[in-house]
Design an enzyme around this catalytic site. Sequence first.
Site, PDB file in Angstrom:
ATOM      1  N   ARG A   1     197.307  85.454  20.001  1.00 29.77           N
ATOM      2  CA  ARG A   1     196.241  86.139  19.236  1.00 29.77           C
ATOM      3  C   ARG A   1     196.640  87.440  18.866  1.00 29.77           C
ATOM      4  O   ARG A   1     197.740  88.137  19.354  1.00 29.77           O
ATOM      5  CB  ARG A   1     194.929  86.273  20.051  1.00 29.77           C
ATOM      6  CG  ARG A   1     194.294  85.014  20.410  1.00 29.77           C
ATOM      7  CD  ARG A   1     193.643  84.764  19.013  1.00 29.77           C
ATOM      8  NE  ARG A   1     192.669  83.398  19.172  1.00 29.77           N
ATOM      9  CZ  ARG A   1     192.946  82.189  18.866  1.00 29.77           C
ATOM     10  NH1 ARG A   1     194.145  81.993  18.678  1.00 29.77           N
ATOM     11  NH2 ARG A   1     192.202  81.203  19.119  1.00 29.77           N
TER      12      ARG A   1
ATOM     13  N   HIS B   1     198.126  81.361  10.791  1.00 29.13           N
ATOM     14  CA  HIS B   1     197.481  80.785  11.646  1.00 29.13           C
ATOM     15  C   HIS B   1     197.636  79.270  11.868  1.00 29.13           C
ATOM     16  O   HIS B   1     196.593  78.674  11.743  1.00 29.13           O
ATOM     17  CB  HIS B   1     196.031  81.392  11.902  1.00 29.13           C
ATOM     18  CG  HIS B   1     195.453  81.033  13.369  1.00 29.13           C
ATOM     19  ND1 HIS B   1     194.506  82.073  13.827  1.00 29.13           N
ATOM     20  CD2 HIS B   1     195.639  80.221  14.312  1.00 29.13           C
ATOM     21  CE1 HIS B   1     194.197  81.593  15.053  1.00 29.13           C
ATOM     22  NE2 HIS B   1     194.666  80.355  15.212  1.00 29.13           N
TER      23      HIS B   1
HETATM   24  P1  NAP Z   1     195.362  78.654  28.935  1.00 26.35           P
HETATM   25  O1  NAP Z   1     195.731  77.338  29.495  1.00 26.35           O
HETATM   26  O2  NAP Z   1     194.029  79.247  29.566  1.00 26.35           O
HETATM   27  O3  NAP Z   1     196.463  79.864  29.629  1.00 26.35           O
HETATM   28  C1  NAP Z   1     196.440  81.109  29.441  1.00 26.35           C
HETATM   29  C2  NAP Z   1     197.642  81.641  30.171  1.00 26.35           C
HETATM   30  O4  NAP Z   1     197.340  83.122  30.094  1.00 26.35           O
HETATM   31  C3  NAP Z   1     197.306  81.381  31.703  1.00 26.35           C
HETATM   32  O5  NAP Z   1     198.808  81.214  32.274  1.00 26.35           O
HETATM   33  C4  NAP Z   1     196.863  82.688  32.396  1.00 26.35           C
HETATM   34  O6  NAP Z   1     197.162  82.782  33.694  1.00 26.35           O
HETATM   35  C5  NAP Z   1     197.617  83.668  31.503  1.00 26.35           C
HETATM   36  N1  NAP Z   1     196.646  84.883  31.271  1.00 26.35           N
HETATM   37  C6  NAP Z   1     195.493  85.160  31.269  1.00 26.35           C
HETATM   38  N2  NAP Z   1     195.169  86.477  31.410  1.00 26.35           N
HETATM   39  C7  NAP Z   1     196.159  87.103  31.806  1.00 26.35           C
HETATM   40  C8  NAP Z   1     196.192  88.173  32.324  1.00 26.35           C
HETATM   41  N3  NAP Z   1     195.415  89.256  32.162  1.00 26.35           N
HETATM   42  N4  NAP Z   1     197.665  88.598  32.626  1.00 26.35           N
HETATM   43  C9  NAP Z   1     198.424  87.668  32.889  1.00 26.35           C
HETATM   44  N5  NAP Z   1     198.399  86.296  32.549  1.00 26.35           N
HETATM   45  C10 NAP Z   1     197.243  86.006  31.802  1.00 26.35           C
HETATM   46  O7  NAP Z   1     195.379  78.783  27.466  1.00 26.35           O
HETATM   47  P2  NAP Z   1     196.246  77.667  26.492  1.00 26.35           P
HETATM   48  O8  NAP Z   1     195.506  76.527  26.102  1.00 26.35           O
HETATM   49  O9  NAP Z   1     197.558  77.682  26.881  1.00 26.35           O
HETATM   50  O10 NAP Z   1     196.193  78.867  25.129  1.00 26.35           O
HETATM   51  C11 NAP Z   1     196.662  80.001  25.214  1.00 26.35           C
HETATM   52  C12 NAP Z   1     196.078  80.775  23.803  1.00 26.35           C
HETATM   53  O11 NAP Z   1     196.958  80.251  22.652  1.00 26.35           O
HETATM   54  C13 NAP Z   1     194.779  80.707  23.453  1.00 26.35           C
HETATM   55  O12 NAP Z   1     193.943  81.351  24.148  1.00 26.35           O
HETATM   56  C14 NAP Z   1     194.814  80.998  21.849  1.00 26.35           C
HETATM   57  O13 NAP Z   1     194.502  82.166  21.787  1.00 26.35           O
HETATM   58  C15 NAP Z   1     196.235  80.620  21.525  1.00 26.35           C
HETATM   59  N6  NAP Z   1     196.091  79.444  20.618  1.00 26.35           N
HETATM   60  C16 NAP Z   1     196.691  79.782  19.220  1.00 26.35           C
HETATM   61  C17 NAP Z   1     196.846  78.535  18.362  1.00 26.35           C
HETATM   62  C18 NAP Z   1     197.476  78.843  17.089  1.00 26.35           C
HETATM   63  O14 NAP Z   1     197.278  77.971  16.082  1.00 26.35           O
HETATM   64  N7  NAP Z   1     198.026  79.977  16.880  1.00 26.35           N
HETATM   65  C19 NAP Z   1     196.402  77.376  18.815  1.00 26.35           C
HETATM   66  C20 NAP Z   1     196.038  77.214  19.961  1.00 26.35           C
HETATM   67  C21 NAP Z   1     195.655  78.278  21.101  1.00 26.35           C
HETATM   68  P3  NAP Z   1     196.795  82.056  34.911  1.00 26.35           P
HETATM   69  O15 NAP Z   1     197.530  80.761  34.714  1.00 26.35           O
HETATM   70  O16 NAP Z   1     196.760  82.834  36.188  1.00 26.35           O
HETATM   71  O17 NAP Z   1     195.170  81.736  34.602  1.00 26.35           O
END
Ligand code: NAP
Length: 310
Positions: free
Chosen positions: A225, A273
């Site tokens: 993001r 994006h």
């Molecule tokens: P997820 O499974 O919820 O993983 C998020 C990761 O971030 C987890 O490892 C989490 O830690 C870590 N995290 C969250 N808050 C943190 C903090 N304060 N300090 C350190 N680590 C932290 O999410 P995901 O499905 O992988 O998706 C990640 C992000 O990708 C989404 O939120 C979205 O913004 C982005 N995205 C972008 C696109 C695009 O097309 N550009 C598409 C899809 C998603 P824990 O493991 O300890 O919970």
Amino acid sequence: MLNILFSAKPAAWDEYEKPLNAAFKAAGLQANLSRDHAPEDVDYIIFTPSGPVKDFTPFTKTKAVMGLWAGVETIVDNPTLTQPLCRLVDESLTAGMVEWVTGHTLRHHLGMDLHITRQDGVWRDTIVPPVAANRPVTILGIGALGAACGQALHALGFPVTGWSRSSKDIPNIRCLHGDEGLREALTGAQVVILLLPQTPQTENILNSETLSLTKKGSFVINPGRGPLIDDAALLAAIDSGQVAHGTLDVFRTEPLPQDDPYWAHPQVTVTPHIASTTRPETAATVITENIQRGEAGKPFRYLVDRSLGY
Ligand code: NAP
């Protein structure tokens, strides 16, 4: 018969109606999918923030809101949303992100631009990149997407470090967490990939101080993001040579305004994006399975923790 409300922008209905009904049928789920159910009759909402539902108060018997997006930052603070909120984890979304991340990592690792952009008839001495084993990659955020990207990069030979909020143990990834872990994860990193959610804790996680920990000439790849990066700090780091190139898919303001300095910077790549997107067929299966879990009294998968914001 379950009443399932589809609340997303109109074009999404054309994409999702058939796959969702097909998935319900294949699972034997008796469901009436519509964009027009009376709120008080709705069992589940299939949802994107761009759809018509903004106030969840009238949805008094709704058992869960099933998001079609992975990121939830625009909905997680909605005070009217008291129902459980599930985000989307979808194998096709993950596969697309793995392809985008590995593609851009390999582009920078191999220095591909040099040959793609300079077809000028000059046979230059080759600049040999290090092998992947000598190019440490750090992924901030090793959840569904970050961990999958980590496995793919490990398979290509990169040493992969991952950073998360909680302590983790993932094969093939050196897992670090917390404030100290962040410093250690970034120290000496040559490629930094951001796959964190947008929360108050992750805003500006990449700033002048954290960027200075990376190896000089590092690459920053952000499909997470926009607010994860302090934009002025990244531009300064690029101009000083601390960062060699930024490949950015997400921004504080989207669409990225025409006069944004990122557009014109030769060491920044802007993609609109598009790193990965939800695919209706696989997403329909995930949502159907989650509704079945709810109906069977099992806990929902991919439940958003509202206090953590993701
Ligand atoms: P997820 O499974 O919820 O993983 C998020 C990761 O971030 C987890 O490892 C989490 O830690 C870590 N995290 C969250 N808050 C943190 C903090 N304060 N300090 C350190 N680590 C932290 O999410 P995901 O499905 O992988 O998706 C990640 C992000 O990708 C989404 O939120 C979205 O913004 C982005 N995205 C972008 C696109 C695009 O097309 N550009 C598409 C899809 C998603 P824990 O493991 O300890 O919970």
